[in-house]
Design an enzyme around this catalytic site. Sequence first.
Site, PDB file in Angstrom:
ATOM      1  N   ALA A 105      -4.591  -3.111   5.472  1.00 22.00           N
ATOM      2  CA  ALA A 105      -3.424  -2.343   5.051  1.00 22.00           C
ATOM      3  C   ALA A 105      -3.478  -0.927   5.593  1.00 22.00           C
ATOM      4  O   ALA A 105      -2.460  -0.356   5.961  1.00 22.00           O
ATOM      5  CB  ALA A 105      -3.336  -2.321   3.520  1.00 22.00           C
ATOM      6  N   SER A 108      -1.659  -0.064   8.836  1.00 28.20           N
ATOM      7  CA  SER A 108      -0.208  -0.161   8.949  1.00 28.20           C
ATOM      8  C   SER A 108       0.537   0.699   7.951  1.00 28.20           C
ATOM      9  O   SER A 108       1.748   0.831   8.045  1.00 28.20           O
ATOM     10  CB  SER A 108       0.230  -1.618   8.772  1.00 28.20           C
ATOM     11  OG  SER A 108      -0.171  -2.097   7.495  1.00 28.20           O
ATOM     12  N   CYS A 109      -0.144   1.275   6.975  1.00 25.66           N
ATOM     13  CA  CYS A 109       0.547   2.006   5.912  1.00 25.66           C
ATOM     14  C   CYS A 109      -0.225   3.258   5.556  1.00 25.66           C
ATOM     15  O   CYS A 109      -1.314   3.169   4.996  1.00 25.66           O
ATOM     16  CB  CYS A 109       0.708   1.115   4.678  1.00 25.66           C
ATOM     17  SG  CYS A 109       1.379   1.992   3.253  1.00 25.66           S
ATOM     18  N   GLY A 110       0.344   4.422   5.848  1.00 26.68           N
ATOM     19  CA  GLY A 110      -0.358   5.664   5.587  1.00 26.68           C
ATOM     20  C   GLY A 110      -0.659   5.886   4.126  1.00 26.68           C
ATOM     21  O   GLY A 110      -1.680   6.477   3.774  1.00 26.68           O
TER      22      GLY A 110
END
Length: 259
Positions: A105, A108-110
Amino acid sequence: MTAARTLAFARIGADGGADVERRAIAEEVPVAIECNGLGYAVLMASPDDLLDLGYGFALTERLIDEAGDMLDAEVHALEHGLILRLTLSQRAAIRVSDRVRHRTADSSCGLCGIESLEQAMRPLPPRSAHWAGEDQAVFAALQALEKTQPLGVATRAVHAAAACTEAGSIRLVREDVGRHNAFDKLIGAMLREGLSWDHGFALLTSRCSYELVEKAALSDCPMLATISAPTALALARARTAGLELRVLTRPDALLRPIA
């Protein structure tokens, strides 16, 4: 695979003279760590004592709590390096899958980085045993350490991690090109052999980084001594965990943090 090889060098003197010198050079290879079939990490390491590395890495990554959580460990040679396959107990396997999910995760997700930061600064367990020895024990261990580092003496390119008695005798040593790997190998060797710190301490040929403080705390080490300086975060993490430190250890002096 051996941990060192001998290679030839042209030795150039300041006076312009030149000759050929053969030296032992430390090996450094990629070691992929796989836990229950999931790719977990790739380390650059010396290719020896890798089962010790697997046990120590799993413990200090908080994947396992005890030797019994490691059901199997195998090393396999591949074309471009080595793979260390670990088979962990069911409770450990859950931790692995959660950690791998967070890492996937993160790419792909800050926002998921918030969870990663919280994980990095998780509380450390308090010591069940506290250092009650004398600082002379550190000087004694430091004096004896070089005689227990065959790879270090041969190459001058690797770190050593030593488990020392309360009086400063050296019980066990592991070496690696990486300071973290050397400590994980030592912790893993102790775990595999059923050894505790027994009121002794760890002596490392490196700076005192926060990662090494965390490994010491997670292995229930009463005191960590290093030959180089600490970072501020290492000092803070050691203080909250109740871990004694001795840093910049030299034959004639050492530093003991007091604030």
